[in-house]
Each structure stands twice: as C-alpha cells, then as structure tokens.
Design a protein around this motif. Structure first.
Motif, PDB file in Angstrom:
ATOM      1  N   SER A 169      40.823  47.738  38.464  1.00 11.26           N
ATOM      2  CA  SER A 169      41.310  46.622  37.697  1.00 11.26           C
ATOM      3  C   SER A 169      42.289  46.120  37.889  1.00 11.26           C
ATOM      4  O   SER A 169      43.213  47.228  38.416  1.00 11.26           O
ATOM      5  CB  SER A 169      40.443  47.472  36.537  1.00 11.26           C
ATOM      6  OG  SER A 169      41.470  48.508  35.772  1.00 11.26           O
ATOM      7  N   ASN A 170      43.069  45.286  36.973  1.00 10.83           N
ATOM      8  CA  ASN A 170      43.808  44.494  37.128  1.00 10.83           C
ATOM      9  C   ASN A 170      44.826  46.018  36.707  1.00 10.83           C
ATOM     10  O   ASN A 170      46.157  46.022  37.127  1.00 10.83           O
ATOM     11  CB  ASN A 170      44.131  43.705  36.490  1.00 10.83           C
ATOM     12  CG  ASN A 170      44.105  42.175  36.701  1.00 10.83           C
ATOM     13  OD1 ASN A 170      42.934  41.924  38.201  1.00 10.83           O
ATOM     14  ND2 ASN A 170      43.275  41.501  36.527  1.00 10.83           N
ATOM     15  N   VAL A 171      44.701  46.633  35.141  1.00  7.06           N
ATOM     16  CA  VAL A 171      45.606  47.616  34.828  1.00  7.06           C
ATOM     17  C   VAL A 171      46.088  48.676  35.509  1.00  7.06           C
ATOM     18  O   VAL A 171      46.818  48.841  36.500  1.00  7.06           O
ATOM     19  CB  VAL A 171      44.890  48.138  33.930  1.00  7.06           C
ATOM     20  CG1 VAL A 171      45.077  49.631  33.161  1.00  7.06           C
ATOM     21  CG2 VAL A 171      44.294  47.456  32.502  1.00  7.06           C
ATOM     22  N   THR A 172      44.018  48.609  36.861  1.00  5.95           N
ATOM     23  CA  THR A 172      45.052  49.775  37.832  1.00  5.95           C
ATOM     24  C   THR A 172      45.767  49.637  39.108  1.00  5.95           C
ATOM     25  O   THR A 172      47.376  50.360  39.035  1.00  5.95           O
ATOM     26  CB  THR A 172      43.663  50.846  38.616  1.00  5.95           C
ATOM     27  OG1 THR A 172      42.983  50.926  36.938  1.00  5.95           O
ATOM     28  CG2 THR A 172      43.805  51.637  39.462  1.00  5.95           C
ATOM     29  N   LYS A 173      45.627  48.173  38.800  1.00  6.16           N
ATOM     30  CA  LYS A 173      46.032  47.682  40.483  1.00  6.16           C
ATOM     31  C   LYS A 173      47.754  47.667  40.529  1.00  6.16           C
ATOM     32  O   LYS A 173      48.458  47.848  40.847  1.00  6.16           O
ATOM     33  CB  LYS A 173      45.421  46.381  40.852  1.00  6.16           C
ATOM     34  CG  LYS A 173      44.425  46.571  41.382  1.00  6.16           C
ATOM     35  CD  LYS A 173      44.189  45.097  41.856  1.00  6.16           C
ATOM     36  CE  LYS A 173      42.563  45.085  42.147  1.00  6.16           C
ATOM     37  NZ  LYS A 173      42.047  43.779  42.749  1.00  6.16           N
ATOM     38  N   ASN A 174      48.371  47.106  38.584  1.00  5.80           N
ATOM     39  CA  ASN A 174      49.389  46.964  38.165  1.00  5.80           C
ATOM     40  C   ASN A 174      50.060  48.500  38.331  1.00  5.80           C
ATOM     41  O   ASN A 174      50.817  48.032  38.321  1.00  5.80           O
ATOM     42  CB  ASN A 174      49.493  46.154  37.359  1.00  5.80           C
ATOM     43  CG  ASN A 174      48.942  45.314  36.954  1.00  5.80           C
ATOM     44  OD1 ASN A 174      48.859  44.159  37.966  1.00  5.80           O
ATOM     45  ND2 ASN A 174      48.429  44.523  36.094  1.00  5.80           N
ATOM     46  N   TYR A 175      49.592  48.904  37.958  1.00  2.00           N
ATOM     47  CA  TYR A 175      50.354  50.550  37.482  1.00  2.00           C
ATOM     48  C   TYR A 175      50.549  50.860  38.603  1.00  2.00           C
ATOM     49  O   TYR A 175      51.748  51.020  39.598  1.00  2.00           O
ATOM     50  CB  TYR A 175      49.178  52.041  37.330  1.00  2.00           C
ATOM     51  CG  TYR A 175      49.902  53.100  36.967  1.00  2.00           C
ATOM     52  CD1 TYR A 175      50.791  53.344  35.849  1.00  2.00           C
ATOM     53  CD2 TYR A 175      49.592  54.159  37.697  1.00  2.00           C
ATOM     54  CE1 TYR A 175      51.578  54.838  36.239  1.00  2.00           C
ATOM     55  CE2 TYR A 175      50.194  54.643  37.971  1.00  2.00           C
ATOM     56  CZ  TYR A 175      51.327  55.098  37.234  1.00  2.00           C
ATOM     57  OH  TYR A 175      51.964  56.451  37.140  1.00  2.00           O
ATOM     58  N   ASN A 223      51.072  49.129  41.615  1.00  2.00           N
ATOM     59  CA  ASN A 223      52.292  48.685  42.270  1.00  2.00           C
ATOM     60  C   ASN A 223      53.627  48.510  41.562  1.00  2.00           C
ATOM     61  O   ASN A 223      54.532  49.171  41.884  1.00  2.00           O
ATOM     62  CB  ASN A 223      51.695  46.862  41.918  1.00  2.00           C
ATOM     63  CG  ASN A 223      52.389  46.100  42.901  1.00  2.00           C
ATOM     64  OD1 ASN A 223      52.927  46.552  43.504  1.00  2.00           O
ATOM     65  ND2 ASN A 223      52.819  45.014  41.901  1.00  2.00           N
ATOM     66  N   SER A 224      53.080  49.382  40.422  1.00  2.00           N
ATOM     67  CA  SER A 224      54.108  49.134  40.275  1.00  2.00           C
ATOM     68  C   SER A 224      55.342  50.604  39.953  1.00  2.00           C
ATOM     69  O   SER A 224      56.484  50.967  40.039  1.00  2.00           O
ATOM     70  CB  SER A 224      54.829  48.815  37.923  1.00  2.00           C
ATOM     71  OG  SER A 224      53.459  50.364  37.791  1.00  2.00           O
TER      72      SER A 224
END
Length: 115
Positions: free
Chosen positions: A24-30, A32-33
């Motif tokens: 999910s984008n939420v997981t990928k963003n986390y 990545n951050s």
C-alpha cells in the motif's frame, strides 16, 4: 524501527511478500521515510518464505481440538508451546528445500509455483 535498530543497527534489508497491506502507499511511504531498503521479491511467492510453512505447521498444531480456547492466555500458551516444540528435522527440511524452490522460481520467471 527502534526495536530493529537496537538489535541490528541499520545494516539490514526488509523482505515481505506482495500482499496488498505490504504494498500500500501508506506502507511504501513509511518505509521510504525511514530509509528502509526493501528487498525485491517476486509477487505471490509464499513458497520462497520458509516462515510461511512454519506458520502453517503451527496453525495446524494450535487448531487441534477444533481450536477452542477459553482464554487469551490459553491460546498464547498453546502458540508458544507449538513454537518451542517445532521439530528440528522439519525446520532443516524447509531450509534444504530452499535451493530447489529458488531454482524452480527462476525456471518459471518468478511466477507462482504449484507447491
């Protein structure tokens, strides 16, 4: 993240399957951050993750007697018991099969195997 850094520093890679919750984008963003390096992994490849087989073995042991538990503590005790009583031979077999499974995935160009 603090737990992982305490036990392994920052020299590690994260591996997960392509389950939708992991991609999910939420997981990928986390991830990545947090500058987490994610290991490339073929989609739909539970056969390349021996722990998935271990969870399956454990779930069958925990489900004996139709999986009826009358308290969270009883369930927890049963899960811990199945974990600590895993037969060494089963784990060794899962590890030994990994080379063949990886070879089979290469032959099928990363597509799902029929295991």
């Amino acid at each position: 993240m603090p737990f992982i850094e305490n036990i392994g520093g920052r020299n590690w890679e994260y591996q997960h399957d392509d389950a939708s919750i992991h991609t999910s984008n939420v997981t990928k963003n986390y991830l990545n951050s947090e500058n987490v390096t994610v290991l490339e992994w073929p989609p739909m490849s539970p056969h390349l993750n021996p722990i998935g087989n271990v969870w399956d073995i454990m779930s069958r042991k925990v489900s004996v007697n139709e999986g009826q538990f009358y308290s969270v503590n009883a369930l927890k005790t049963t899960i811990e018991s199945s974990w600590y009583n895993l037969e060494r031979e089963i784990l060794q077999t899962l590890i030994m099969l990994m080379e063949k499974r990886m070879y089979d995935v290469i032959l099928k160009n990363g597509k799902t195997l029929n295991y």
